[in-house]
Design a protein around this motif. Sequence first.
Motif, PDB file in Angstrom:
ATOM      1  N   SER A  60      29.825 -60.034 105.127  1.00 22.79           N
ATOM      2  CA  SER A  60      28.904 -58.990 105.244  1.00 22.79           C
ATOM      3  C   SER A  60      29.243 -58.044 106.437  1.00 22.79           C
ATOM      4  N   ARG A  61      29.395 -58.923 107.601  1.00 23.17           N
ATOM      5  CA  ARG A  61      29.536 -58.564 108.916  1.00 23.17           C
ATOM      6  C   ARG A  61      30.973 -57.479 108.844  1.00 23.17           C
ATOM      7  N   TYR A  62      31.895 -58.092 108.202  1.00 20.54           N
ATOM      8  CA  TYR A  62      33.101 -57.417 108.047  1.00 20.54           C
ATOM      9  C   TYR A  62      32.944 -56.115 107.437  1.00 20.54           C
ATOM     10  N   LYS A  63      32.031 -55.856 106.357  1.00 15.77           N
ATOM     11  CA  LYS A  63      31.848 -54.788 105.531  1.00 15.77           C
ATOM     12  C   LYS A  63      31.153 -53.774 106.522  1.00 15.77           C
ATOM     13  N   LYS A  64      30.157 -54.260 107.168  1.00 12.35           N
ATOM     14  CA  LYS A  64      29.403 -53.470 108.022  1.00 12.35           C
ATOM     15  C   LYS A  64      30.424 -52.829 109.041  1.00 12.35           C
ATOM     16  N   LEU A  65      31.327 -53.543 109.595  1.00  8.21           N
ATOM     17  CA  LEU A  65      32.239 -53.141 110.710  1.00  8.21           C
ATOM     18  C   LEU A  65      33.133 -52.045 110.075  1.00  8.21           C
ATOM     19  N   ALA A  66      33.451 -52.188 108.857  1.00 13.20           N
ATOM     20  CA  ALA A  66      34.284 -51.237 108.268  1.00 13.20           C
ATOM     21  C   ALA A  66      33.522 -49.802 107.985  1.00 13.20           C
ATOM     22  N   LEU A  67      32.193 -50.020 107.877  1.00 13.15           N
ATOM     23  CA  LEU A  67      31.400 -48.838 107.820  1.00 13.15           C
ATOM     24  C   LEU A  67      31.060 -47.949 108.957  1.00 13.15           C
ATOM     25  N   ILE A  68      31.243 -48.578 109.907  1.00 14.85           N
ATOM     26  CA  ILE A  68      31.266 -47.803 111.262  1.00 14.85           C
ATOM     27  C   ILE A  68      31.948 -46.525 111.307  1.00 14.85           C
ATOM     28  N   ASN A  69      33.269 -46.680 111.249  1.00 13.88           N
ATOM     29  CA  ASN A  69      34.081 -45.323 111.323  1.00 13.88           C
ATOM     30  C   ASN A  69      33.530 -44.474 110.747  1.00 13.88           C
ATOM     31  N   GLY A  70      33.148 -44.661 109.353  1.00 14.14           N
ATOM     32  CA  GLY A  70      32.333 -43.585 108.306  1.00 14.14           C
ATOM     33  C   GLY A  70      31.092 -43.117 109.154  1.00 14.14           C
ATOM     34  N   LYS A  71      30.405 -44.014 109.494  1.00 17.56           N
ATOM     35  CA  LYS A  71      29.033 -43.539 110.142  1.00 17.56           C
ATOM     36  C   LYS A  71      29.570 -42.658 111.350  1.00 17.56           C
ATOM     37  N   ARG A  72      30.441 -42.846 112.022  1.00 14.24           N
ATOM     38  CA  ARG A  72      30.852 -42.224 113.292  1.00 14.24           C
ATOM     39  C   ARG A  72      31.629 -40.957 112.794  1.00 14.24           C
ATOM     40  N   MET A  73      32.233 -40.930 111.730  1.00 10.64           N
ATOM     41  CA  MET A  73      32.710 -39.292 111.276  1.00 10.64           C
ATOM     42  C   MET A  73      31.823 -38.570 110.808  1.00 10.64           C
ATOM     43  N   ASN A  74      30.589 -39.068 110.204  1.00 11.31           N
ATOM     44  CA  ASN A  74      29.405 -38.485 109.532  1.00 11.31           C
ATOM     45  C   ASN A  74      28.681 -37.759 110.997  1.00 11.31           C
ATOM     46  N   ALA A  75      28.741 -38.848 111.938  1.00 10.34           N
ATOM     47  CA  ALA A  75      27.913 -38.290 113.355  1.00 10.34           C
ATOM     48  C   ALA A  75      28.922 -37.153 113.842  1.00 10.34           C
ATOM     49  N   VAL A  76      30.274 -37.241 113.878  1.00 10.10           N
ATOM     50  CA  VAL A  76      31.044 -36.130 114.250  1.00 10.10           C
ATOM     51  C   VAL A  76      30.579 -34.983 113.700  1.00 10.10           C
ATOM     52  N   CYS A  77      30.750 -34.725 112.244  1.00 12.78           N
ATOM     53  CA  CYS A  77      30.708 -33.742 111.572  1.00 12.78           C
ATOM     54  C   CYS A  77      29.260 -33.232 111.708  1.00 12.78           C
ATOM     55  N   HIS A  78      27.965 -34.014 111.539  1.00 13.40           N
ATOM     56  CA  HIS A  78      26.769 -33.585 111.957  1.00 13.40           C
ATOM     57  C   HIS A  78      26.906 -32.808 113.454  1.00 13.40           C
ATOM     58  N   SER A  79      27.401 -33.409 114.437  1.00  9.71           N
ATOM     59  CA  SER A  79      27.419 -32.784 115.805  1.00  9.71           C
ATOM     60  C   SER A  79      28.325 -31.370 115.857  1.00  9.71           C
ATOM     61  N   GLN A  80      29.210 -31.382 115.033  1.00 12.48           N
ATOM     62  CA  GLN A  80      30.014 -29.815 114.876  1.00 12.48           C
ATOM     63  C   GLN A  80      29.038 -28.957 114.264  1.00 12.48           C
ATOM     64  N   LEU A  81      28.417 -29.191 112.923  1.00 12.53           N
ATOM     65  CA  LEU A  81      27.562 -28.466 112.420  1.00 12.53           C
ATOM     66  C   LEU A  81      26.333 -28.038 113.492  1.00 12.53           C
ATOM     67  N   TYR A  82      25.801 -28.967 114.226  1.00 12.45           N
ATOM     68  CA  TYR A  82      24.680 -28.676 115.018  1.00 12.45           C
ATOM     69  C   TYR A  82      25.300 -27.454 116.140  1.00 12.45           C
ATOM     70  N   GLN A  83      26.499 -28.004 116.784  1.00 12.78           N
ATOM     71  CA  GLN A  83      26.868 -26.937 117.646  1.00 12.78           C
ATOM     72  C   GLN A  83      27.312 -25.559 117.137  1.00 12.78           C
ATOM     73  N   ASN A  84      27.660 -25.301 115.712  1.00 16.32           N
ATOM     74  CA  ASN A  84      27.697 -24.262 115.274  1.00 16.32           C
ATOM     75  C   ASN A  84      26.628 -23.435 115.169  1.00 16.32           C
ATOM     76  N   ARG A  85      25.535 -24.205 114.884  1.00 15.97           N
ATOM     77  CA  ARG A  85      24.331 -23.575 114.671  1.00 15.97           C
ATOM     78  C   ARG A  85      23.948 -23.036 115.908  1.00 15.97           C
ATOM     79  N   MET A  86      23.991 -23.910 116.955  1.00 16.54           N
ATOM     80  CA  MET A  86      23.512 -23.525 118.311  1.00 16.54           C
ATOM     81  C   MET A  86      24.228 -22.117 118.832  1.00 16.54           C
ATOM     82  N   SER A  87      25.779 -22.081 118.596  1.00 12.66           N
ATOM     83  CA  SER A  87      26.488 -21.014 119.122  1.00 12.66           C
ATOM     84  C   SER A  87      26.116 -19.558 118.338  1.00 12.66           C
ATOM     85  N   ARG A  88      25.823 -19.982 116.986  1.00 17.28           N
ATOM     86  CA  ARG A  88      25.354 -18.836 116.360  1.00 17.28           C
ATOM     87  C   ARG A  88      24.118 -18.232 116.742  1.00 17.28           C
ATOM     88  N   ALA A  89      22.990 -19.128 117.008  1.00 19.58           N
ATOM     89  CA  ALA A  89      21.831 -18.628 117.568  1.00 19.58           C
ATOM     90  C   ALA A  89      21.950 -18.065 119.084  1.00 19.58           C
TER      91      ALA A  89
END
Length: 131
Positions: A60-89
């Motif tokens: 279970s720990r190994y599966k959780k560690l494998a999911l970390i990269n996916g969660k980090r990529m989601n955070a990066v995408c979310h951050s880029q969308l947030y920055q785009n919204r801020m720059s448009r504003a």
Amino acid sequence: MARETTFRLLGYRTTVHTSTGATPYMLVYGTEAVILAEVEIPSLRIIHEAELSDAKWIMSRYKKLALINGKRMNAVCHSQLYQNRMSRAFNKRVNPRQFAPEQLVVKKIFPHQDEAKGKFSPNWQVELRLT
């Protein structure tokens, strides 16, 4: 004083940030933080993890560690969308200006430039634009 700092850091690290859409703790460790009250008064999550055998826990720990990269990529995408919204504003309020040749403009003098000659030197300079 140190205890207040500890609680502030815990609060900061376990709060969902708008820019990433996740907590800093979750991005680093891949799981949400276990609060001290959950250790004293076991929550369902703690009871569930305690009853696993070593092999199951490792899997279970190994599966959780494998999911970390996916969660980090989601955070990066979310951050880029947030920055785009801020720059448009921000860009909605920017007025584009066109300068013509031989027009006077105000130029900022940065500290690393040759024109900056000390503490009491001016921060701005008027110059004639030739191109």
